[in-house]
Design a protein around this motif. Structure first.
Motif, PDB file in Angstrom:
ATOM      1  N   PRO A   4       0.841  -1.202   0.000  1.00  0.00           N
ATOM      2  CA  PRO A   4       0.000   0.000   0.000  1.00  0.00           C
ATOM      3  C   PRO A   4       0.872   1.247   0.000  1.00  0.00           C
ATOM      4  CG  PRO A   4       0.121  -0.906   2.210  1.00  0.00           C
ATOM      5  CD  PRO A   4       0.916  -1.833   1.330  1.00  0.00           C
ATOM      6  N   PHE A   5       0.360   2.332  -0.561  1.00  0.00           N
ATOM      7  CA  PHE A   5       1.159   3.569  -0.492  1.00  0.00           C
ATOM      8  C   PHE A   5       0.349   4.790  -0.043  1.00  0.00           C
ATOM      9  CE2 PHE A   5      -0.286   5.149  -4.607  1.00  0.00           C
ATOM     10  CZ  PHE A   5      -0.552   3.989  -5.324  1.00  0.00           C
ATOM     11  N   ILE A   6      -0.914   4.876  -0.444  1.00  0.00           N
ATOM     12  CA  ILE A   6      -1.755   5.966   0.069  1.00  0.00           C
ATOM     13  C   ILE A   6      -3.007   5.350   0.684  1.00  0.00           C
ATOM     14  CG2 ILE A   6      -3.182   7.979  -0.495  1.00  0.00           C
ATOM     15  CD1 ILE A   6      -1.287   8.660  -2.755  1.00  0.00           C
ATOM     16  N   ASN A  58      -4.856   2.385  -1.411  1.00  0.00           N
ATOM     17  CA  ASN A  58      -4.287   2.370  -2.760  1.00  0.00           C
ATOM     18  C   ASN A  58      -2.958   1.637  -2.698  1.00  0.00           C
ATOM     19  OD1 ASN A  58      -6.258   4.264  -4.141  1.00  0.00           O
ATOM     20  ND2 ASN A  58      -5.565   5.528  -2.422  1.00  0.00           N
ATOM     21  N   ALA A  59      -2.864   0.555  -3.435  1.00  0.00           N
ATOM     22  CA  ALA A  59      -1.667  -0.275  -3.390  1.00  0.00           C
ATOM     23  C   ALA A  59      -1.067  -0.397  -4.792  1.00  0.00           C
ATOM     24  CB  ALA A  59      -2.002  -1.644  -2.826  1.00  0.00           C
ATOM     25  N   GLY A 102      -3.411  -2.266  -7.283  1.00  0.00           N
ATOM     26  CA  GLY A 102      -4.861  -2.116  -7.207  1.00  0.00           C
ATOM     27  C   GLY A 102      -5.269  -1.396  -5.933  1.00  0.00           C
ATOM     28  N   TRP A 103      -6.540  -1.446  -5.648  1.00  0.00           N
ATOM     29  CA  TRP A 103      -7.059  -0.738  -4.473  1.00  0.00           C
ATOM     30  C   TRP A 103      -8.256  -1.504  -3.924  1.00  0.00           C
ATOM     31  CZ3 TRP A 103     -12.105   0.201  -5.414  1.00  0.00           C
ATOM     32  CH2 TRP A 103     -12.505   0.359  -6.764  1.00  0.00           C
ATOM     33  N   THR A 152       5.654   9.721  -1.149  1.00  0.00           N
ATOM     34  CA  THR A 152       6.109   8.353  -0.875  1.00  0.00           C
ATOM     35  C   THR A 152       6.401   7.636  -2.181  1.00  0.00           C
ATOM     36  OG1 THR A 152       5.668   6.342   0.411  1.00  0.00           O
ATOM     37  CG2 THR A 152       3.813   7.267  -0.804  1.00  0.00           C
ATOM     38  N   THR A 181       7.003   3.593  -3.846  1.00  0.00           N
ATOM     39  CA  THR A 181       7.099   2.139  -3.712  1.00  0.00           C
ATOM     40  C   THR A 181       8.189   1.605  -4.636  1.00  0.00           C
ATOM     41  OG1 THR A 181       5.466   1.713  -5.449  1.00  0.00           O
ATOM     42  CG2 THR A 181       4.633   1.919  -3.197  1.00  0.00           C
ATOM     43  N   VAL A 234       0.490  13.106  -1.251  1.00  0.00           N
ATOM     44  CA  VAL A 234      -0.751  13.669  -0.718  1.00  0.00           C
ATOM     45  C   VAL A 234      -0.435  15.085  -0.261  1.00  0.00           C
ATOM     46  CG1 VAL A 234      -1.683  11.435   0.017  1.00  0.00           C
ATOM     47  CG2 VAL A 234      -0.394  12.814   1.647  1.00  0.00           C
ATOM     48  N   ALA A 256      -0.480   3.653  -9.776  1.00  0.00           N
ATOM     49  CA  ALA A 256      -1.680   2.866 -10.040  1.00  0.00           C
ATOM     50  C   ALA A 256      -2.859   3.790 -10.240  1.00  0.00           C
ATOM     51  CB  ALA A 256      -1.956   1.923  -8.874  1.00  0.00           C
TER      52      ALA A 256
END
Lengths: 366, 366
Positions: free
Chosen positions: A185-187, A284-285, A288-289, B241, B243, B256, B275
């Motif tokens: 995940p990032f956000i 949000n990864a 996908g999400w 951030t 990934t 963000v 993504a």
């Protein structure tokens, strides 16, 4: 009368076990689990107690409503009639110490205004009762610490009523993150807002509530970012706004905040007392999400994933689930996954959110 | 051949009008509007030009594809064959000055990498052409200013290709805020993320792109918060951030940010190159909310309101709409609603977002 007798029987059984040392052997644990329900006293008979906690107790497997604590005896009457609470187990805040002599009560569920939690939890612990406490645990880190210490000193468990940690939809989202089903995940986004209602309520008074929307419902979004990542945020930055400064003279009406987690996730959250509709949680990864919308309701939470799958499980009573788990922790002598320390962590971060909103500067949490 | 003759006729008419002073009388304006289409030269023949701009030109009422600028002559051939662009109106970046002698071209649509916009816009203006430029306008405030000045000095219009300002769904959201249909807004959320694709593209190179996800797609969310409020933000705070630090070594992958607007709205926004799925715009107001999801696509945008109403309008070609409006501004001698200054404002705020992400401190914008 048969019902009453059964309750008396259970009460007496409960008393025998409650006097045993907290850490019991697995044999007695198994016996205890089969033979009894723990008695819960609800402390604070407001809307939540009436509409959620008391009805949920009747749906639990390991708990029963065994007592009441209220400053307004008239409020207790409806509970006594509806749930058969004996008159001898109705207390005022000033007589809580007498619970020590009431073996039918094992746990006090503290559902009073936020800034009274420490006082009531401390009294319950002093009377030898375990404490399950509504969120936020208290209005300051110091008071949270006081509650934690009081329960520890009394050899009693302290749990924080984070019902979403028992919601299968949230547990599924945690699984999706842990197993990286959609990659890292990032956000993370999360928000919870409600229309708080009329101006004459303790939630709008600083000395009773400690804060406004953030303390009451924003805490769900904050919690979510923490249990989703499984990490503690390292910095927080917040902005506050008000559309109705008169009504929200003492507490926050609407807030947004962002946090960074050590693993790289950044989260942005929002909360409001002004209007509903802010009620989502989304991850949000890399590949996908997935999201819940609504995410934080008493029931009806559900969601979807970027691969088209739904996130939807059969409804359960979240209040019953969290109370049953707390009862089982007591019966089995194991720690709760929502201990007082967990409540303290959120209070600490919320204080940093308020500080950032006040100063305009990011606040480190390391 | 009849078609070619018609084009030649229009070109000649266009030339006569293009040499007239920019501010024309209403009579000539009306005549001009009826009798001609403005010739657009596309500068930069990348994916956007091929898939969106050129096909959209064919759908406009007031524009036509009249020229090409490319560093790769082979790329021009498909356009020449498909849209009948004459060989004499195909330029390289080095020969753009010769456009001064090409009366069929009124406007240069700059669709080259971000950090080349100022150079190409300046050349177009020096050749006497109006400039319509992709977003972001440029990669720094200084270069935006240079473009604005170059067009002003040449007496030519400069427009920024903010297609969402022509999307009926966004216009409806602006109306809902302006007319306070749901009361005063207090929290606005907006996010746009895409999977940027393979590693070998100018979008991932700092010297060509100036920045990553924020510059390319986050700008839509930033724009939205500004045109929804109709205000300029006063402070911004951001977290970044990554990934995939290898792929995104030179530019931002995910961000963000939060902003405060003078009227009290706080906004939180997100963007990513990692993504898709981040694609919403939502206004939380005193008495309800409304949102678009997706909000920022070329087509298919639609939304809903808290009163149950849908926000859905017939599809239009947003590229055609923005080019037609720019052409009409030229023909009618009126300013564009998306002038270069509008592009500059976003670049300035994005630089502050980058600064905040870098320093960890909130950046005032006053």
């Amino acid at each position: 009368m048969a019902k009453l007798s059964r309750r008396r029987f259970l009460t007496e059984t409960s008393a025998a076990i409650a006097t045993a040392p907290f850490i019991s052997t697995s044999a007695t644990r198994a016996r205890a689990q089969e033979s009894r329900k723990l008695g819960f006293a609800i402390c604070g008979l407001g809307r939540l107690s009436e509409s959620q906690i008391a009805p949920a107790l009747a749906r639990t497997r390991h708990c029963r409503l065994a007592g009441l604590v209220t400053g307004t005896p008239a409020k207790a009457e409806a509970y006594m009639a509806k749930y058969g609470v004996p008159a001898g187990s109705v207390y005022s805040y000033d007589t809580m110490h007498r619970m020590a002599d009431d073996p039918g009560i094992d746990v006090v569920y503290v559902a009073t205004p936020n800034a009274l939690h420490a006082e009531h939890a401390t009294r319950a612990a002093a009377a030898g009762k375990h404490v399950f406490c509504e969120k936020p645990l208290e209005v300051s880190v110091e008071r949270c610490r006081q509650m934690i210490d009081a329960c520890k000193d009394a050899g009693r468990l302290l749990g924080t009523a984070y019902r979403c940690q028992y919601d299968p939809h949230h547990l599924e989202c945690i699984r999706l993150v842990r197993e990286q089903v959609f990659g890292a995940p990032f956000i993370i986004e999360a928000g919870f807002g409600i229309d708080v209602g009329g101006p004459d309520q303790w939630r709008l008074k600083r000395d009773l509530a400690g804060g406004g929307a953030l303390m009451d419902v924003g805490i769900y979004a904050l919690q979510a970012t923490r249990y989703l990542t499984g990490e503690e945020p390292v910095v927080v930055s917040a902005l506050e706004t008000k559309t109705d400064p008169a009504k929200f003279a003492e507490v926050d009406e609407s807030m947004v905040w962002t946090t960074r987690f050590p693993g790289g996730v950044v989260a942005h959250c929002s909360t409001s007392y002004k209007a509903g509709g802010i009620q989502n949680m989304r991850v949000n990864a890399e590949r996908g999400w997935f999201e819940l919308d609504p995410a934080f309701f008493y029931n009806g939470n559900h969601g979807r994933r970027s691969d088209g799958q739904e996130i939807r499980f059969p409804e359960i009573d979240l209040f019953a689930a969290e109370m049953d788990d707390f009862a089982q922790c007591i019966l089995e002598g194991r720690p709760s996954k929502v201990p007082g320390e967990e409540g303290l962590r959120d209070v600490r971060i919320m204080q940093a959110i308020y500080e950032s909103a006040r100063t305009g500067a990011a606040v480190p949490l390391a």
